[in-house]
Design a protein around this motif. Structure first.
Motif, PDB file in Angstrom:
ATOM      1  N   LEU A 217       1.037  -1.162  -0.042  1.00 43.98           N
ATOM      2  CA  LEU A 217       0.081   0.135   0.005  1.00 43.98           C
ATOM      3  C   LEU A 217       0.768   1.363   0.122  1.00 43.98           C
ATOM      4  N   PRO A 245      -0.441  -7.563  -5.206  1.00 45.10           N
ATOM      5  CA  PRO A 245      -1.180  -6.103  -5.630  1.00 45.10           C
ATOM      6  C   PRO A 245      -0.382  -5.089  -4.981  1.00 45.10           C
ATOM      7  N   ARG A 247      -1.606  -1.095  -4.315  1.00 45.02           N
ATOM      8  CA  ARG A 247      -2.631  -0.138  -4.156  1.00 45.02           C
ATOM      9  C   ARG A 247      -2.261   1.226  -4.006  1.00 45.02           C
ATOM     10  N   ALA A 249      -3.133   5.222  -2.904  1.00 43.23           N
ATOM     11  CA  ALA A 249      -4.267   6.181  -2.222  1.00 43.23           C
ATOM     12  C   ALA A 249      -3.855   7.641  -2.199  1.00 43.23           C
ATOM     13  N   ALA A 262      -2.299   2.079 -13.082  1.00 47.94           N
ATOM     14  CA  ALA A 262      -3.271   1.177 -13.177  1.00 47.94           C
ATOM     15  C   ALA A 262      -4.007   0.597 -14.219  1.00 47.94           C
ATOM     16  N   ASP A 267      -1.696  -5.709 -11.866  1.00 44.15           N
ATOM     17  CA  ASP A 267      -1.242  -5.722 -10.426  1.00 44.15           C
ATOM     18  C   ASP A 267      -1.199  -4.176  -9.666  1.00 44.15           C
ATOM     19  N   THR A 269      -3.412  -0.912  -8.689  1.00 41.69           N
ATOM     20  CA  THR A 269      -4.940  -0.336  -8.412  1.00 41.69           C
ATOM     21  C   THR A 269      -4.775   0.853  -7.926  1.00 41.69           C
ATOM     22  N   TYR A 270      -5.395   2.067  -8.513  1.00 42.46           N
ATOM     23  CA  TYR A 270      -5.672   3.348  -7.870  1.00 42.46           C
ATOM     24  C   TYR A 270      -6.795   3.396  -7.041  1.00 42.46           C
ATOM     25  N   LEU A 271      -6.782   3.823  -5.791  1.00 40.33           N
ATOM     26  CA  LEU A 271      -7.912   3.878  -5.046  1.00 40.33           C
ATOM     27  C   LEU A 271      -8.499   5.343  -4.844  1.00 40.33           C
ATOM     28  N   ALA A 282      -7.459  -0.014   3.677  1.00 36.38           N
ATOM     29  CA  ALA A 282      -6.534  -0.128   2.792  1.00 36.38           C
ATOM     30  C   ALA A 282      -5.285  -0.838   3.427  1.00 36.38           C
ATOM     31  N   ALA A 286      -3.550  -4.722   3.184  1.00 39.67           N
ATOM     32  CA  ALA A 286      -2.111  -4.845   2.711  1.00 39.67           C
ATOM     33  C   ALA A 286      -1.261  -5.816   3.861  1.00 39.67           C
TER      34      ALA A 286
END
Length: 388
Positions: A217, A245, A247, A249, A262, A267, A269-271, A282, A286
């Motif tokens: 994260l 992944p 992520r 944020a 993203a 793999d 991801t934009y939160l 989040a 993680a």
């Protein structure tokens, strides 16, 4: 003991770890039995100022006339034992130190940035670390590069403020440096080591950690100095999906980099920007939190939050990051190849290191530990205070 806590709050619309830290510290001091008198101004209030008040704004960082009048009244009425200063800009001004000393009230200041020397407080500009104003009587480079709020005029005011208040800063009775890097900054500025105490910030205990999730994260302001570009460069050196992944944020000028990554990789991801509850969720999902600033970051709150939640941290060897992480994670030079080499190590060792992360929080950054140390600083100042 009676303590005035002076702080100019940042805009509440912009998430500020410093505001949270100050509020938490006040709560902990009150819980410990101290009488705390907040003396705070908020930058949000500027929009409601009268024309005459707005006309005085340019000199507020230098003089803070209204704040000095109000502080003097508070001291005369309440007769506090100590004044604890956090951020004085723009509405309080370092002149609060002189005002307190006028009434023989000792001053403790927590140093959250490098603004004794640097107009932006970051030692960072135009995408790189910068110390051009160190050793100068007036910070002309800050004015030239518009380092304060992107304005040459406001940068000139801030540079002048720093020059005018050099003797003021050197009169602070006790400095609280959040990390060893801040202590070194103060020593370099000319503060005697015996007037500096290293005491980091802490955060409330969120309770027993949840089991580790999976992957990494990254949660921060998406700006160049926070290292998003560095992280993505390192991440792309590994095959899609090989690290689990990632992520991301946050929000900011580099948002497009998060969105692009993203879109390119399965793999990543934009939160988007998350509130406190969203960030908690989040972190829970993680196994490793990433904090990879490229500037001399003082004390990234994201690291404290991670360790409190039992999440180890992968960080860069800059600023206060090594001091915070200790044995609760991994460090890499702020270089894509170096960071890429540590990513798989962090993934493999996350479960083992998570225990150390939580233990480091409990031992070094729990509010109970830090509040005791802060009260010791106050008591030391009070014992040295001349009789009035």
């Amino acid at each position: 003991m009676k303590v005035v806590v002076a702080h100019n709050r940042y805009r509440e619309a912009i998430p500020s770890g410093e505001n949270v830290i100050v509020d938490t510290e006040i709560e902990q001091l009150r819980a410990a039995g101290l009488e705390v008198l907040p003396f705070q101004r908020s930058s949000d209030s500027i929009s409601g100022f009268s024309k005459s008040q707005k006309a005085l704004l340019p000199v507020s960082p230098i003089l803070g006339v209204a704040a000095q009048r109000d502080l003097a009244e508070l001291i005369e009425t309440e007769k506090p034992d100590v004044l604890h200063l956090h951020n004085p800009y723009p509405l309080l001004s370092p002149t609060v130190i002189r005002t307190a000393h006028k009434y023989e009230v000792p001053v403790v200041q927590t140093v959250h940035n490098y603004r004794q020397v640097c107009s932006s407080g970051l030692y960072f500009r135009d995408g790189h670390n910068c110390r051009d104003c160190r050793g100068k009587l007036l910070g002309w480079p800050a004015i030239k590069h518009k380092c304060y709020r992107g304005s040459a005029a406001q940068s000139a005011i801030m540079a002048t403020t720093l020059a005018v208040h050099r003797p003021t800063w050197r009169s602070v009775d006790r400095y609280i440096a959040l990390t060893d890097k801040i202590a070194a900054h103060l020593t370099d500025y000319g503060i005697a080591p015996d007037r500096i105490v290293i005491k980091p910030n802490g955060l409330p205990d969120p309770g027993q950690p949840d089991p580790l999730g999976d992957g990494f994260l990254y949660g921060a302001r998406l700006s160049p100095e926070k290292g998003l570009g560095l992280l993505l460069d390192a991440w792309r050196r590994h095959p899609d999906g090989s690290l689990g992944p990632l992520r991301i944020a946050g929000d900011g000028e580099l948002r497009h980099l998060a969105e692009q990554a993203a879109a390119e990789r399965s793999d990543v991801t934009y939160l988007g920007p998350l509130d406190r509850a969203g960030m908690t969720a989040a972190r829970r999902a993680a196994s490793v939190v990433v904090a990879v600033p490229t500037w001399e970051d003082v004390l990234p709150t994201v690291i404290l939050e991670a360790m409190a939640s039992g999440r180890p941290v992968l960080g860069t060897k800059v600023g206060g990051v090594p001091y915070l992480i200790g044995d609760a994670g991994w460090l890499a030079e702020p270089d894509p190849a170096a960071l890429a080499a540590v990513l798989p190590v962090a993934r493999a060792e996350a479960a083992r290191t998570a225990v150390a992360a939580r233990e480091r929080y409990l031992t070094h950054f729990h509010p109970d530990v830090l509040t005791k140390r802060l009260i010791e600083v106050y008591s030391d100042m009070h014992s040295q205070r001349p009789l009035r």
